[in-house]
Motif scaffolding. Structure first.
Motif, mmCIF file in Angstrom:
data_model
loop_
_atom_site.group_PDB
_atom_site.id
_atom_site.type_symbol
_atom_site.label_atom_id
_atom_site.label_comp_id
_atom_site.label_asym_id
_atom_site.label_seq_id
_atom_site.Cartn_x
_atom_site.Cartn_y
_atom_site.Cartn_z
ATOM 1 N N LYS A 1 -8.327 45.659 54.343
ATOM 2 C CA LYS A 1 -8.563 46.909 55.074
ATOM 3 C C LYS A 1 -9.902 47.509 54.681
ATOM 4 N N ALA A 2 -10.170 47.553 53.384
ATOM 5 C CA ALA A 2 -11.419 48.148 52.906
ATOM 6 C C ALA A 2 -12.635 47.389 53.434
ATOM 7 N N GLU A 44 2.226 56.507 51.754
ATOM 8 C CA GLU A 44 1.047 56.155 50.963
ATOM 9 C C GLU A 44 1.090 56.842 49.601
ATOM 10 N N GLU A 101 -6.623 55.530 60.269
ATOM 11 C CA GLU A 101 -7.845 56.148 59.750
ATOM 12 C C GLU A 101 -7.568 57.250 58.736
ATOM 13 N N SER A 103 -5.249 55.145 53.291
ATOM 14 C CA SER A 103 -6.043 54.049 52.728
ATOM 15 C C SER A 103 -5.289 52.726 52.691
#
Length: 272
Positions: A20-21, A180, A202, A205
């Motif tokens: 994802k990052a 999360e 969005e 994280s």
């Protein structure tokens, strides 16, 4: 925009967060047995979900509700034996985690110990928070699941798109942030508006994997039997069929039956 794919020799929960990052999309498919796991592994899928959808596609039930913990462990252990690279996530089935956080922990421990899987997945938000915290406290990774939650189908009464209204959408966003915060490593969003799914992805994280949630999320999951066309009655908008295995297998079986009836099989070269 496409992103260069990193060569992960072993996909872990951390790998998904890194993907994802780095902007790399995550591929996930359901899997319920050893032979299919070998195929998906060879195809390079990142995550195999031993879904409670086995209740539908493997056992023929109308819903996911009837499948048991013992049956999920059987399917999961079969998949694990066929996997080297992929991350194996297993659904906690209906009735094994909702009523009591201690029961949720016991169920998750059984899956991890008896199947060799790498993580568990469960449906729901704030109402299952305590169970999730118990499981995470034992060191077991948890994937969340919001939106259309099939184990609650009788409450919804339909498989229609969820969270189209503001109140339900706001609650979904709150639940995603809560999942999360408590420590889930990823989240599945099922059958919700694409704009909402993108907003959720969005705003947190951890990776968000969609099914019927548009392309603004961090990855996609499909039921493998639907994706390869082994099931052919189910035709939602979000499904892309990459094969039509049902017709191909039916033709092969019909040809086999014909060859046996006509004594064409086995021929001289096919006997000892």
């Amino acid at each position: 925009m496409s992103v260069a794919k990193k060569d992960y020799k072993k996909v872990t929960t951390k790998s998904l967060i890194d993907m994802k990052a780095n902007g790399e999309k995550i591929s996930m498919l359901t899997c319920y047995d050893y032979s299919m796991a070998k195929v998906l592994e060879a195809g390079g899928v990142d995550v195999m979900l031993v879904g409670d959808s086995a209740s539908n596609v493997m056992a023929g039930h109308e819903t996911t509700l009837p499948i048991t913990l013992d049956q999920m462990i059987y399917h999961a252990s079969s998949v694990v034996r066929g996997v080297e690279r992929a991350l194996v996530v297993v659904d906690l089935p209906f009735g094994t985690y909702q009523s009591d956080p201690k029961e949720a922990l016991r169920s998750a421990i059984r899956i991890m110990k008896e199947s060799g899987a790498h993580a568990v997945k469960l449906e729901g938000g704030h109402e299952v928070k305590d169970g999730i915290k118990r499981i995470l406290g034992a060191g077991i990774p948890v994937m969340g699941h919001l939106g259309l939650t099939p184990q609650s189908i009788y409450k919804f009464g339909t498989y229609t798109v969820r969270a189209k209204g503001d109140e339900e959408a706001d609650q979904l966003i709150q639940d995603a942030k809560m999942l999360e915060k408590v420590g889930c490593f990823a989240l599945v969003l099922e059958k919700i508006p694409a704009a909402l799914a993108k907003k959720v992805a969005e705003s947190i994280s951890i990776p968000v994997i969609g099914i019927g949630a548009g392309n603004g999320v961090d990855g996609q999951v499909l039921v493998v039997h639907d994706m390869i066309g082994l099931t052919h009655e189910f035709n939602p908008r979000f499904l892309r069929r990459y094969l039509n295995i049902y017709d191909q297998m039916k033709e092969a079986v019909s040809q086999y039956v014909s060859d046996v009836k006509s004594v064409d099989f086995p021929n001289e070269q096919e006997q000892y």
